[in-house]
Scaffold this motif. Structure first.
Motif, PDB file in Angstrom:
ATOM      1  N   TYR A  67       1.785   3.421   6.485  1.00  0.00           N
ATOM      2  CA  TYR A  67       1.252   2.250   7.182  1.00  0.00           C
ATOM      3  C   TYR A  67       1.187   1.115   6.172  1.00  0.00           C
ATOM      4  O   TYR A  67       0.603   1.280   5.099  1.00  0.00           O
ATOM      5  N   PHE A  68       1.774  -0.021   6.500  1.00  0.00           N
ATOM      6  CA  PHE A  68       1.820  -1.165   5.591  1.00  0.00           C
ATOM      7  C   PHE A  68       1.034  -2.332   6.174  1.00  0.00           C
ATOM      8  O   PHE A  68       1.145  -2.625   7.371  1.00  0.00           O
ATOM      9  N   GLN A  69       0.259  -2.976   5.294  1.00  0.00           N
ATOM     10  CA  GLN A  69      -0.445  -4.176   5.719  1.00  0.00           C
ATOM     11  C   GLN A  69      -0.569  -5.147   4.553  1.00  0.00           C
ATOM     12  O   GLN A  69      -0.479  -4.744   3.387  1.00  0.00           O
ATOM     13  N   LEU A  70      -0.743  -6.418   4.882  1.00  0.00           N
ATOM     14  CA  LEU A  70      -0.925  -7.445   3.871  1.00  0.00           C
ATOM     15  C   LEU A  70      -2.323  -7.326   3.262  1.00  0.00           C
ATOM     16  O   LEU A  70      -3.267  -6.912   3.940  1.00  0.00           O
ATOM     17  N   ALA A  71      -2.457  -7.721   1.990  1.00  0.00           N
ATOM     18  CA  ALA A  71      -3.769  -7.715   1.351  1.00  0.00           C
ATOM     19  C   ALA A  71      -4.675  -8.766   1.991  1.00  0.00           C
ATOM     20  O   ALA A  71      -5.885  -8.581   2.096  1.00  0.00           O
ATOM     21  N   HIS A  72      -4.060  -9.860   2.423  1.00  0.00           N
ATOM     22  CA  HIS A  72      -4.801 -10.947   3.072  1.00  0.00           C
ATOM     23  C   HIS A  72      -4.062 -11.339   4.344  1.00  0.00           C
ATOM     24  O   HIS A  72      -2.834 -11.275   4.400  1.00  0.00           O
ATOM     25  N   ALA A  73      -4.791 -11.751   5.340  1.00  0.00           N
ATOM     26  CA  ALA A  73      -4.187 -12.127   6.616  1.00  0.00           C
ATOM     27  C   ALA A  73      -3.252 -13.319   6.436  1.00  0.00           C
ATOM     28  O   ALA A  73      -3.468 -14.174   5.569  1.00  0.00           O
ATOM     29  N   ASP A  74      -2.204 -13.371   7.265  1.00  0.00           N
ATOM     30  CA  ASP A  74      -1.290 -14.513   7.237  1.00  0.00           C
ATOM     31  C   ASP A  74      -1.914 -15.671   8.018  1.00  0.00           C
ATOM     32  O   ASP A  74      -3.076 -15.617   8.415  1.00  0.00           O
ATOM     33  N   ALA A  75      -1.157 -16.737   8.238  1.00  0.00           N
ATOM     34  CA  ALA A  75      -1.671 -17.930   8.913  1.00  0.00           C
ATOM     35  C   ALA A  75      -2.208 -17.633  10.307  1.00  0.00           C
ATOM     36  O   ALA A  75      -3.119 -18.304  10.785  1.00  0.00           O
ATOM     37  N   SER A  76      -1.679 -16.610  10.972  1.00  0.00           N
ATOM     38  CA  SER A  76      -2.148 -16.269  12.317  1.00  0.00           C
ATOM     39  C   SER A  76      -3.255 -15.215  12.286  1.00  0.00           C
ATOM     40  O   SER A  76      -3.598 -14.635  13.309  1.00  0.00           O
ATOM     41  N   ARG A  77      -3.773 -14.925  11.097  1.00  0.00           N
ATOM     42  CA  ARG A  77      -4.863 -13.964  10.893  1.00  0.00           C
ATOM     43  C   ARG A  77      -4.445 -12.526  11.151  1.00  0.00           C
ATOM     44  O   ARG A  77      -5.244 -11.678  11.519  1.00  0.00           O
ATOM     45  N   GLU A  78      -3.169 -12.252  10.984  1.00  0.00           N
ATOM     46  CA  GLU A  78      -2.657 -10.897  11.174  1.00  0.00           C
ATOM     47  C   GLU A  78      -2.381 -10.259   9.818  1.00  0.00           C
ATOM     48  O   GLU A  78      -1.965 -10.929   8.883  1.00  0.00           O
ATOM     49  N   ARG A  79      -2.582  -8.949   9.699  1.00  0.00           N
ATOM     50  CA  ARG A  79      -2.342  -8.228   8.448  1.00  0.00           C
ATOM     51  C   ARG A  79      -1.336  -7.098   8.592  1.00  0.00           C
ATOM     52  O   ARG A  79      -0.756  -6.653   7.622  1.00  0.00           O
ATOM     53  N   GLU A  80      -1.137  -6.593   9.808  1.00  0.00           N
ATOM     54  CA  GLU A  80      -0.317  -5.398  10.011  1.00  0.00           C
ATOM     55  C   GLU A  80       1.175  -5.687   9.853  1.00  0.00           C
ATOM     56  O   GLU A  80       1.778  -6.423  10.629  1.00  0.00           O
ATOM     57  N   LEU A  81       1.776  -5.081   8.801  1.00  0.00           N
ATOM     58  CA  LEU A  81       3.215  -5.214   8.597  1.00  0.00           C
ATOM     59  C   LEU A  81       3.986  -4.196   9.425  1.00  0.00           C
ATOM     60  O   LEU A  81       5.053  -4.490   9.940  1.00  0.00           O
ATOM     61  N   GLY A  82       3.475  -2.975   9.548  1.00  0.00           N
ATOM     62  CA  GLY A  82       4.149  -1.996  10.385  1.00  0.00           C
ATOM     63  C   GLY A  82       3.960  -0.568   9.918  1.00  0.00           C
ATOM     64  O   GLY A  82       3.237  -0.292   8.966  1.00  0.00           O
ATOM     65  N   VAL A  83       4.659   0.329  10.605  1.00  0.00           N
ATOM     66  CA  VAL A  83       4.586   1.768  10.344  1.00  0.00           C
ATOM     67  C   VAL A  83       5.995   2.292  10.105  1.00  0.00           C
ATOM     68  O   VAL A  83       6.928   1.941  10.824  1.00  0.00           O
ATOM     69  N   GLU A  84       6.144   3.125   9.073  1.00  0.00           N
ATOM     70  CA  GLU A  84       7.428   3.750   8.762  1.00  0.00           C
ATOM     71  C   GLU A  84       7.268   5.261   8.837  1.00  0.00           C
ATOM     72  O   GLU A  84       6.278   5.808   8.356  1.00  0.00           O
ATOM     73  N   MET A  85       8.244   5.924   9.427  1.00  0.00           N
ATOM     74  CA  MET A  85       8.278   7.386   9.442  1.00  0.00           C
ATOM     75  C   MET A  85       9.580   7.845   8.803  1.00  0.00           C
ATOM     76  O   MET A  85      10.638   7.258   9.048  1.00  0.00           O
ATOM     77  N   ASP A  86       9.488   8.868   7.950  1.00  0.00           N
ATOM     78  CA  ASP A  86      10.629   9.382   7.204  1.00  0.00           C
ATOM     79  C   ASP A  86      10.768  10.883   7.439  1.00  0.00           C
ATOM     80  O   ASP A  86       9.785  11.617   7.359  1.00  0.00           O
ATOM     81  N   LEU A  87      12.000  11.322   7.688  1.00  0.00           N
ATOM     82  CA  LEU A  87      12.335  12.743   7.743  1.00  0.00           C
ATOM     83  C   LEU A  87      13.280  13.019   6.588  1.00  0.00           C
ATOM     84  O   LEU A  87      14.308  12.344   6.450  1.00  0.00           O
ATOM     85  N   THR A  88      12.931  13.973   5.731  1.00  0.00           N
ATOM     86  CA  THR A  88      13.744  14.300   4.561  1.00  0.00           C
ATOM     87  C   THR A  88      14.040  15.794   4.548  1.00  0.00           C
ATOM     88  O   THR A  88      13.136  16.617   4.769  1.00  0.00           O
ATOM     89  N   ILE A  89      15.289  16.135   4.294  1.00  0.00           N
ATOM     90  CA  ILE A  89      15.699  17.533   4.152  1.00  0.00           C
ATOM     91  C   ILE A  89      16.408  17.673   2.812  1.00  0.00           C
ATOM     92  O   ILE A  89      17.338  16.916   2.516  1.00  0.00           O
ATOM     93  N   ALA A  90      15.935  18.606   1.998  1.00  0.00           N
ATOM     94  CA  ALA A  90      16.526  18.820   0.669  1.00  0.00           C
ATOM     95  C   ALA A  90      17.024  20.259   0.561  1.00  0.00           C
ATOM     96  O   ALA A  90      16.313  21.206   0.925  1.00  0.00           O
TER      97      ALA A  90
END
Length: 85
Positions: free
Chosen positions: A19-42
């Motif tokens: 889960y990624f978010q900004l340390a401080h809200a942007d001009a629109s007072r939003e912080r949520e950058l988004g969610v990443e999911m990873d599947l890895t097979i080794a």
């Protein structure tokens, strides 16, 4: 969050969520950058390793604002080899 299993000797499978978010809200007072999911097979047979993965990123409101309205989910995949001496 990570979930990892070893279904058979020399094969590792993992699923990670970030889960990624900004340390401080942007001009629109939003912080949520988004969610990443990873599947890895080794696959590991010393000294060789073959790894493959697939990831997707779902942008949050702050990322949408930074990308000037783009809200598309990003997808990427990779294959990587290695030799350990």
């Amino acid at each position: 969050v990570r979930l990892a299993v070893v279904p058979t000797k020399g094969v590792n499978v993992s699923v990670d969520t970030h889960y990624f978010q900004l340390a401080h809200a942007d001009a629109s007072r939003e912080r949520e950058l988004g969610v990443e999911m990873d599947l890895t097979i080794a696959w590991i047979r010393k000294p060789f390793m073959l790894t493959g993965g697939y990831s997707f990123f779902v942008p949050g409101t702050a990322m949408t604002n930074l990308k000037a309205g783009g809200r598309a989910t990003e997808h990427f995949a990779y294959v990587m080899t290695g030799v350990k001496f």
